[in-house]
Design a protein around this motif. Sequence first.
Motif, short mmCIF file in Angstrom:
data_model
loop_
_atom_site.label_atom_id
_atom_site.label_comp_id
_atom_site.label_asym_id
_atom_site.label_seq_id
_atom_site.Cartn_x
_atom_site.Cartn_y
_atom_site.Cartn_z
N ALA A 83 0.89 -1.06 -0.06
CA ALA A 83 -0.06 -0.47 0.18
C ALA A 83 1.31 1.62 0.06
CB ALA A 83 -0.33 -0.14 1.28
N THR A 84 0.31 2.32 -0.48
CA THR A 84 1.37 3.14 -0.77
C THR A 84 0.35 4.92 -0.44
OG1 THR A 84 0.09 3.65 -3.52
CG2 THR A 84 2.67 2.74 -2.94
N ALA A 85 0.59 6.04 0.02
CA ALA A 85 0.54 7.19 0.42
C ALA A 85 0.34 7.82 -0.75
CB ALA A 85 -0.01 6.92 2.07
N SER A 86 -0.51 9.05 -0.58
CA SER A 86 -0.08 10.30 -1.26
C SER A 86 -0.22 11.86 -1.05
CB SER A 86 -0.93 10.57 -2.62
OG SER A 86 -0.19 9.23 -3.46
N LEU A 87 0.58 12.25 -1.03
CA LEU A 87 0.05 14.41 -0.21
C LEU A 87 -0.86 15.03 -1.30
CD1 LEU A 87 3.29 14.70 1.31
CD2 LEU A 87 1.12 13.66 1.99
N CYS A 88 -2.19 15.22 -1.42
CA CYS A 88 -2.97 16.28 -2.31
C CYS A 88 -3.13 17.83 -2.06
CB CYS A 88 -3.62 15.57 -2.58
SG CYS A 88 -3.90 13.26 -2.59
N THR A 89 -2.56 18.40 -3.20
CA THR A 89 -3.30 19.42 -2.57
C THR A 89 -5.04 20.28 -2.49
OG1 THR A 89 -3.22 20.54 -4.97
CG2 THR A 89 -1.04 20.24 -3.92
N GLY A 90 -5.67 19.02 -3.51
CA GLY A 90 -6.91 19.29 -2.87
C GLY A 90 -7.45 18.68 -1.81
N ASP A 109 6.27 20.30 3.75
CA ASP A 109 5.85 21.53 3.73
C ASP A 109 3.93 21.32 3.83
OD1 ASP A 109 4.71 24.00 4.57
OD2 ASP A 109 5.81 24.73 3.04
N LEU A 110 3.43 20.97 4.44
CA LEU A 110 2.06 20.46 4.34
C LEU A 110 1.26 22.13 4.48
CD1 LEU A 110 0.92 17.76 7.32
CD2 LEU A 110 1.73 17.79 4.54
N THR A 111 1.26 23.32 4.74
CA THR A 111 0.90 24.21 4.07
C THR A 111 0.42 24.29 2.82
OG1 THR A 111 1.74 25.31 5.67
CG2 THR A 111 0.61 26.82 4.49
N PRO A 112 0.22 23.67 1.46
CA PRO A 112 -0.06 23.50 0.22
C PRO A 112 -0.88 22.08 0.69
CG PRO A 112 1.36 22.91 -0.29
CD PRO A 112 1.43 23.72 1.64
N ILE A 113 -1.41 21.75 1.13
CA ILE A 113 -1.97 20.33 0.80
C ILE A 113 -2.96 19.76 1.86
CG2 ILE A 113 -1.94 17.18 1.66
CD1 ILE A 113 0.70 18.81 -0.64
N ASN A 114 -3.95 19.37 1.34
CA ASN A 114 -5.32 19.84 1.87
C ASN A 114 -5.58 17.80 1.98
OD1 ASN A 114 -6.33 22.28 1.60
ND2 ASN A 114 -5.83 22.56 0.16
N SER A 115 -5.20 17.15 1.14
CA SER A 115 -5.42 15.65 1.59
C SER A 115 -4.07 14.47 1.83
CB SER A 115 -6.84 15.81 0.84
OG SER A 115 -6.55 15.33 -0.54
N ILE A 116 -4.91 13.15 2.41
CA ILE A 116 -3.70 12.10 2.35
C ILE A 116 -4.65 10.78 1.48
CG2 ILE A 116 -2.41 10.94 2.90
CD1 ILE A 116 -1.99 12.71 5.08
N THR A 117 -4.03 10.46 0.87
CA THR A 117 -4.76 9.16 0.26
C THR A 117 -4.21 8.06 0.92
OG1 THR A 117 -3.93 9.37 -2.39
CG2 THR A 117 -6.05 10.55 -1.99
N LEU A 118 -4.65 7.04 0.63
CA LEU A 118 -3.98 5.92 1.12
C LEU A 118 -4.88 4.67 -0.02
CD1 LEU A 118 -4.28 7.27 4.24
CD2 LEU A 118 -4.59 5.12 5.00
N ASN A 119 -3.21 4.61 -0.34
CA ASN A 119 -3.70 3.96 -1.99
C ASN A 119 -4.08 2.01 -1.66
OD1 ASN A 119 -3.73 6.38 -2.71
ND2 ASN A 119 -1.54 6.79 -2.57
N ARG A 120 -4.89 1.57 -2.07
CA ARG A 120 -4.63 -0.01 -2.41
C ARG A 120 -3.16 -0.86 -3.28
NH1 ARG A 120 -9.11 -2.55 -0.91
NH2 ARG A 120 -10.73 -0.86 -0.08
N PRO A 121 -3.02 -1.58 -2.35
CA PRO A 121 -1.70 -2.31 -3.72
C PRO A 121 -1.97 -2.65 -4.96
CG PRO A 121 -2.38 -3.82 -2.40
CD PRO A 121 -3.04 -2.33 -1.80
#
Length: 121
Positions: A83-90, A109-121
């Motif tokens: 499983a992976t994760a991603s930082l997202c601006t939206g 820097d999480l200032t412009p980051i508005n969500s995090i996704t946990l991604n299935r393998p």
Amino acid sequence: MRSIFRGAAALATAAAAVVALGGAAQAKPAADWAGCPSGAVCVYPQNQNPAVSPSQIFYSYGPHNLSNQYGWHWVLNNQYGGATASLCTGYDGKGCGAAFAQQTGVWADLTPINSITLNRP
């Protein structure tokens, strides 16, 4: 609304800051890591370096919206099974940067980051 350029620059910085903090990828559950439970993605308080005690813990796949997260934070992916994760601006997982693998973390820097996704393998 935050500028697209600033968000892209932050994602590029976060992607460049990916640090392999763990061993080889494993299919079995990982152990707790820096206070982050096995199977979770954790966000640590601003400027907590090294990462010791997470302020947010996410377990379920999909997007997780953030609020009031500014400045530099560790984000550790202590998931397993590829499983992976991603930082997202939206919000809701929109505008995501490159995914980072299990047993790795980013100092971002999480200032412009508005969500995090946990991604299935």
